[in-house]
Design a protein around this motif. Structure first.
Motif, PDB file in Angstrom:
ATOM      1  N   GLY A   1       0.842  -1.192   0.000  1.00 54.47           N
ATOM      2  CA  GLY A   1       0.000   0.000   0.000  1.00 54.47           C
ATOM      3  C   GLY A   1       0.869   1.230   0.000  1.00 54.47           C
ATOM      4  N   PRO A   2       0.335   2.344   0.512  1.00 54.39           N
ATOM      5  CA  PRO A   2       1.145   3.564   0.597  1.00 54.39           C
ATOM      6  C   PRO A   2       2.426   3.302   1.375  1.00 54.39           C
ATOM      7  N   LEU A   3       3.504   3.893   0.929  1.00 55.35           N
ATOM      8  CA  LEU A   3       4.826   3.600   1.467  1.00 55.35           C
ATOM      9  C   LEU A   3       5.310   4.746   2.342  1.00 55.35           C
ATOM     10  N   ASN A   4       5.664   4.436   3.589  1.00 52.68           N
ATOM     11  CA  ASN A   4       6.293   5.442   4.438  1.00 52.68           C
ATOM     12  C   ASN A   4       7.778   5.103   4.550  1.00 52.68           C
ATOM     13  N   PHE A   5       8.516   5.928   5.247  1.00 49.50           N
ATOM     14  CA  PHE A   5       9.966   5.771   5.288  1.00 49.50           C
ATOM     15  C   PHE A   5      10.378   4.454   5.940  1.00 49.50           C
ATOM     16  N   THR A   6       9.685   4.078   7.009  1.00 44.20           N
ATOM     17  CA  THR A   6      10.024   2.838   7.702  1.00 44.20           C
ATOM     18  C   THR A   6       9.828   1.637   6.780  1.00 44.20           C
ATOM     19  N   GLN A   7       8.739   1.636   6.031  1.00 39.83           N
ATOM     20  CA  GLN A   7       8.501   0.541   5.101  1.00 39.83           C
ATOM     21  C   GLN A   7       9.581   0.515   4.025  1.00 39.83           C
ATOM     22  N   LEU A   8      10.000   1.679   3.585  1.00 37.34           N
ATOM     23  CA  LEU A   8      11.061   1.753   2.586  1.00 37.34           C
ATOM     24  C   LEU A   8      12.348   1.142   3.129  1.00 37.34           C
ATOM     25  N   LEU A   9      12.698   1.483   4.355  1.00 35.51           N
ATOM     26  CA  LEU A   9      13.905   0.915   4.963  1.00 35.51           C
ATOM     27  C   LEU A   9      13.779  -0.600   5.117  1.00 35.51           C
ATOM     28  N   THR A  10      12.578  -1.071   5.475  1.00 32.70           N
ATOM     29  CA  THR A  10      12.361  -2.507   5.610  1.00 32.70           C
ATOM     30  C   THR A  10      12.526  -3.199   4.261  1.00 32.70           C
ATOM     31  N   LEU A  11      11.945  -2.634   3.201  1.00 29.66           N
ATOM     32  CA  LEU A  11      12.115  -3.206   1.865  1.00 29.66           C
ATOM     33  C   LEU A  11      13.588  -3.239   1.476  1.00 29.66           C
ATOM     34  N   PHE A  12      14.301  -2.148   1.781  1.00 30.61           N
ATOM     35  CA  PHE A  12      15.722  -2.063   1.472  1.00 30.61           C
ATOM     36  C   PHE A  12      16.498  -3.156   2.221  1.00 30.61           C
ATOM     37  N   ALA A  13      16.206  -3.313   3.514  1.00 25.54           N
ATOM     38  CA  ALA A  13      16.899  -4.325   4.322  1.00 25.54           C
ATOM     39  C   ALA A  13      16.578  -5.731   3.830  1.00 25.54           C
ATOM     40  N   ASN A  14      15.316  -5.987   3.502  1.00 22.26           N
ATOM     41  CA  ASN A  14      14.937  -7.306   2.993  1.00 22.26           C
ATOM     42  C   ASN A  14      15.632  -7.606   1.679  1.00 22.26           C
ATOM     43  N   ARG A  15      15.725  -6.621   0.822  1.00 25.81           N
ATOM     44  CA  ARG A  15      16.370  -6.815  -0.472  1.00 25.81           C
ATOM     45  C   ARG A  15      17.843  -7.132  -0.266  1.00 25.81           C
ATOM     46  N   MET A  16      18.492  -6.400   0.638  1.00 23.85           N
ATOM     47  CA  MET A  16      19.915  -6.607   0.869  1.00 23.85           C
ATOM     48  C   MET A  16      20.178  -7.950   1.554  1.00 23.85           C
ATOM     49  N   SER A  17      19.350  -8.346   2.518  1.00 16.93           N
ATOM     50  CA  SER A  17      19.581  -9.600   3.233  1.00 16.93           C
ATOM     51  C   SER A  17      19.285 -10.811   2.370  1.00 16.93           C
ATOM     52  N   GLY A  18      18.452 -10.646   1.351  1.00 18.59           N
ATOM     53  CA  GLY A  18      18.121 -11.742   0.469  1.00 18.59           C
ATOM     54  C   GLY A  18      19.086 -11.893  -0.677  1.00 18.59           C
ATOM     55  N   GLY A  19      20.138 -11.110  -0.690  1.00 18.50           N
ATOM     56  CA  GLY A  19      21.132 -11.208  -1.742  1.00 18.50           C
ATOM     57  C   GLY A  19      20.823 -10.337  -2.946  1.00 18.50           C
ATOM     58  N   GLY A  20      19.643  -9.762  -2.985  1.00 24.36           N
ATOM     59  CA  GLY A  20      19.295  -8.888  -4.100  1.00 24.36           C
ATOM     60  C   GLY A  20      19.886  -7.513  -3.898  1.00 24.36           C
ATOM     61  N   THR A  21      20.045  -6.817  -4.970  1.00 24.09           N
ATOM     62  CA  THR A  21      20.550  -5.457  -4.867  1.00 24.09           C
ATOM     63  C   THR A  21      19.765  -4.566  -5.809  1.00 24.09           C
ATOM     64  N   ASP A  22      19.750  -3.302  -5.497  1.00 20.03           N
ATOM     65  CA  ASP A  22      19.156  -2.311  -6.373  1.00 20.03           C
ATOM     66  C   ASP A  22      20.271  -1.453  -6.927  1.00 20.03           C
ATOM     67  N   ASP A  23      20.043  -0.917  -8.086  1.00 24.21           N
ATOM     68  CA  ASP A  23      20.999   0.038  -8.622  1.00 24.21           C
ATOM     69  C   ASP A  23      21.116   1.205  -7.655  1.00 24.21           C
ATOM     70  N   ASP A  24      22.301   1.790  -7.612  1.00 21.29           N
ATOM     71  CA  ASP A  24      22.517   2.911  -6.709  1.00 21.29           C
ATOM     72  C   ASP A  24      21.512   4.029  -6.932  1.00 21.29           C
ATOM     73  N   ASP A  25      21.095   4.257  -8.182  1.00 23.58           N
ATOM     74  CA  ASP A  25      20.163   5.352  -8.421  1.00 23.58           C
ATOM     75  C   ASP A  25      18.822   5.115  -7.736  1.00 23.58           C
ATOM     76  N   VAL A  26      18.432   3.861  -7.548  1.00 28.79           N
ATOM     77  CA  VAL A  26      17.190   3.566  -6.828  1.00 28.79           C
ATOM     78  C   VAL A  26      17.340   3.974  -5.364  1.00 28.79           C
ATOM     79  N   VAL A  27      18.465   3.612  -4.766  1.00 33.03           N
ATOM     80  CA  VAL A  27      18.726   3.966  -3.372  1.00 33.03           C
ATOM     81  C   VAL A  27      18.818   5.480  -3.226  1.00 33.03           C
ATOM     82  N   ILE A  28      19.546   6.108  -4.111  1.00 37.58           N
ATOM     83  CA  ILE A  28      19.720   7.564  -4.067  1.00 37.58           C
ATOM     84  C   ILE A  28      18.378   8.268  -4.161  1.00 37.58           C
ATOM     85  N   ASN A  29      17.558   7.875  -5.121  1.00 38.00           N
ATOM     86  CA  ASN A  29      16.255   8.520  -5.287  1.00 38.00           C
ATOM     87  C   ASN A  29      15.338   8.288  -4.095  1.00 38.00           C
ATOM     88  N   ALA A  30      15.437   7.120  -3.470  1.00 36.94           N
ATOM     89  CA  ALA A  30      14.619   6.838  -2.293  1.00 36.94           C
ATOM     90  C   ALA A  30      14.942   7.809  -1.161  1.00 36.94           C
TER      91      ALA A  30
END
Length: 101
Positions: A7-36
Motif C-alpha cells: 500500500g502507501p509507502l512510508n519511510f520505515t517501510q522503505l527501509l524494511t524493503l531495502f533491508a529485505n532486499r539486501m539480506s536476500g542477496g538482491g541489490t538495487d541500482d545505486d540510483d534507486v537507493v539515491i532517489n529513495a
C-alpha cells in the motif's frame, strides 16, 4: 521496490524493503537507493527529529529508540540535528553521489 509495497509507502517501510532486499542477496541500482533517500531530502539535509519520529512511530516494524540511536551514530548529523543526505547516500551505496553518472 515500490511495487513490492502492499500500500502507501512510508519511510520505515522503505527501509524494511531495502533491508529485505539486501539480506536476500538482491541489490538495487545505486540510483534507486539515491532517489529513495532524496525523497526525504530538503536542501541537502534530512530533518533528524522528523526522521527519528518516522522510524519509531510509522510502519509495521517500528524501530526502538536504541536502534535509531545506533543508526544515528553512523550518520553525519550537524549541531542542529540535520542529517547530511549526500553522506548518508554515500554510506549506503559505498560511493560518492556524483560517481553514479
Amino acid at each position: 521496490m515500490l511495487g513490492e509495497a502492499s500500500g502507501p509507502l512510508n519511510f520505515t517501510q522503505l527501509l524494511t524493503l531495502f533491508a529485505n532486499r539486501m539480506s536476500g542477496g538482491g541489490t538495487d541500482d545505486d540510483d534507486v537507493v539515491i532517489n529513495a533517500f532524496k525523497a526525504f531530502d530538503n536542501n541537502g539535509r534530512i530533518d533528524g527529529e522528523k526522521f527519528r519520529y518516522a522510524l519509531t512511530h510509522w510502519g509495521q516494524d517500528k524501530f526502538s529508540e536504541d536502534e535509531v540511536d545506533d543508526a544515528f551514530d553512523q550518520m553525519i548529523v550537524d549541531d542542529k540535528g540535520f542529517i547530511d543526505t549526500a553522506a548518508l547516500i554515500a554510506m549506503l551505496t559505498g560511493s560518492e553521489e556524483g560517481e553514479e553518472e
